[in-house]
Design an enzyme around this catalytic site. Structure first.
Site, mmCIF file in Angstrom:
data_model
loop_
_atom_site.group_PDB
_atom_site.id
_atom_site.type_symbol
_atom_site.label_atom_id
_atom_site.label_comp_id
_atom_site.label_asym_id
_atom_site.label_seq_id
_atom_site.Cartn_x
_atom_site.Cartn_y
_atom_site.Cartn_z
ATOM 1 N N HIS A 118 0.830 -1.206 0.000
ATOM 2 C CA HIS A 118 0.000 0.000 0.000
ATOM 3 C C HIS A 118 0.866 1.258 0.000
ATOM 4 C CE1 HIS A 118 0.868 -1.993 3.739
ATOM 5 N NE2 HIS A 118 1.253 -0.818 4.138
ATOM 6 N N CYS A 119 2.182 1.094 -0.034
ATOM 7 C CA CYS A 119 3.056 2.275 0.042
ATOM 8 C C CYS A 119 3.921 2.423 -1.201
ATOM 9 C CB CYS A 119 3.991 2.171 1.255
ATOM 10 S SG CYS A 119 3.180 1.892 2.790
ATOM 11 N N ILE A 120 4.830 1.475 -1.382
ATOM 12 C CA ILE A 120 5.914 1.664 -2.363
ATOM 13 C C ILE A 120 5.419 1.826 -3.792
ATOM 14 C CG2 ILE A 120 8.137 0.786 -3.146
ATOM 15 C CD1 ILE A 120 7.879 1.639 -0.110
#
Ligand code: SAJ
Length: 430
Positions: A276-278
């Site tokens: 959900h970030c990178i």
């Protein structure tokens, strides 16, 4: 003698621990933060659009892996509360911390609907002395250019009547060595008085708070952290493609480079980049820079390379089957591991989903096994985890290791299936 000055009053409440804190968004970021403040003795109210989450907390249950039910039970009803009444809760709040998702939409542009809705709720109940902290990852300028005008529309002034900061979340689900209390916390305010209020808030629960000069600097620091990872993962993926062309073992090359005691940081090639970030955060940066007529080339190139890895590995499956004079179409392919990284159950943006879709497009009969993921939904419909790993291995024409969960017995797996494509160097070296 209580001061009438909103800033002094807020600082006094924070130092006396009588401040009332509201967390908007009680997910994997908001819940650990709420529990940390509650365990520090502050009065915390968690609000969320998902009433089921709040009901679970009130029953003393936890739905976030990093927070045990025991820790919830120790604070719920004492210093941790929940509410579905956003307006009443925010009207009584001294500090409101926004921890809502900031995903991408279908065109991979920022989707800030949840952030906007949370900010509108706060604006409805904004009052003198209130501190607002935005933690959701977003593009530089969101706090000062989007939230500040929303909050000042009613006539209150940032830095005088209310206080506004950006403080990036650094929650890493499953990590044990650094938790919310022990991970340094960056705080940037739209004014210096805002910054000081934000630092006073987080110092109540977090060991090290790092002030920066502006909310934009804080927003940008978070994007640097995660763009750094995306770019370096893409670099090592491209090195893997090069080594494949050169007939060199990329893993041996990486292990050798990693012996350098300075000036090198090890990243490993794989099936692509999930989570959900990178894969998402760098697009908030490139989107903002496009509005300033600047092309964030590293972000685009990293996304191109990382996004190309599923197709690269599907081609490897096809080549392996060709070597056995088998067409990919009609062959039984078993995907081992579908979570976006090892030893977790999260499949968001997982490259395994792209690999499964590509294999199915080429006519393969695809099944999967993942000890952490009982079923997956994707554009091809639903797939359930194979109930019997050994039977699934015995039945497969080819297996592909996508997520190298620690619970797999790789020696046994290698002995059960003739063709196995290893995207993670999980198998013992031949
Ligand atoms: N990946 C590789 N090669 C690598 C590292 C990662 O292919 O060398 C892949 C993973 O398999 C995964 C994706 O990239 O699919 C992302 O992996 P990640 O290790 O970055 O894990 P995340 O997405 O959980 O990132 C989080 C981030 N934490 C926060 O944003 C607060 C990131 O900043 C952390 O550095 C990372 O955890 C971490 O170090 O665990």
């Amino acid at each position: 003698m209580a001061s009438s000055d909103p800033h002094a009053k807020l600082l006094q409440k924070l130092s006396e621990r009588t401040a009332r804190i509201v967390i908007l968004g009680m997910g994997y970021v908001g819940l650990p933060l709420a529990v940390a403040f509650a365990e520090a003795g502050l009065h915390v109210t968690g609000i969320d659009i998902d009433a089921a989450k709040l009901a679970a907390l009130m029953r003393g249950e936890s739905y976030v892996e990093d927070i045990s039910a025991e820790r919830v039970r120790a604070v719920i009803g004492r210093t941790l509360f929940t509410s579905t009444d956003f307006d009443a809760t925010l009207a009584a709040a001294d500090a409101a911390i926004i921890c809502v998702p900031t995903p991408l939409n279908k065109t991979r542009d920022p989707d800030i609907r949840a952030l906007t809705a949370a900010s509108e709720a706060i604006a409805r109940s904004l009052h003198p002395g209130m501190l607002i902290s935005l933690e959701s990852t977003t593009y530089p300028g969101t706090t000062d250019e989007l939230l500040r005008p929303m909050f000042e529309a009613a006539g209150l002034r940032a830095g005088q009547d209310f206080f506004l900061v950006f403080s990036p979340e650094r929650i890493d689900p499953g990590r044990k060595d650094y938790v919310v209390e022990t991970t340094p916390k960056i705080v940037g305010g739209v004014t210096s008085a805002c910054r000081d209020a934000g630092v006073a808030l987080y110092r109540q629960a977090i060991h090290r708070v790092v002030p920066v000069s502006s909310s934009q600097a804080a927003e940008m620091s978070k994007l640097l952290e995660n763009t750094f990872r995306a770019v370096n993962i893409a670099l090592v993926n491209e090195i893997a493609l090069m080594c494949d062309k050169l007939g060199i073992d990329v893993w041996e090359v990486i292990d050798a480079a990693a012996t350098k005691p300075y000036g090198f940081m090890k990243f490993t090639p794989g099936p692509g980049v999930g989570g959900h970030c990178i894969p998402l955060d760098p697009h908030y940066l490139s989107w903002k820079l496009r509005t300033l007529n600047y092309n964030a080339r590293f972000v685009q190139l990293a996304d191109e390379i990382n996004s190309s890895m599923p197709a690269y590995w599907v081609a490897k499956v096809q080549d392996a089957l060709n070597g056995e004079r088998k067409a990919l179409g009609g062959s039984r392919v078993l995907v081992l591991g579908v979570a976006y990284k090892k030893d977790i159950d999260d499949v968001r943006e997982s490259p395994a989903l792209d690999i499964i879709a590509l294999l199915r497009q080429k006519g393969a009969l695809v099944s999967y096994h993942d000890p952490h993921v009982p079923h997956i939904r994707h554009d091809g419909g639903d797939l359930r985890c194979e109930p019997d790993l050994n039977a699934a291995l015995d039945a497969a024409d080819c297996a592909i290791i996508v997520t190298d969960h620690s619970t797999y017995d790789w020696q046994d797996i290698a002995g059960r299936v003739r063709l196995i494509i290893d995207t993670r160097r999980a198998l013992p070296r031949a």
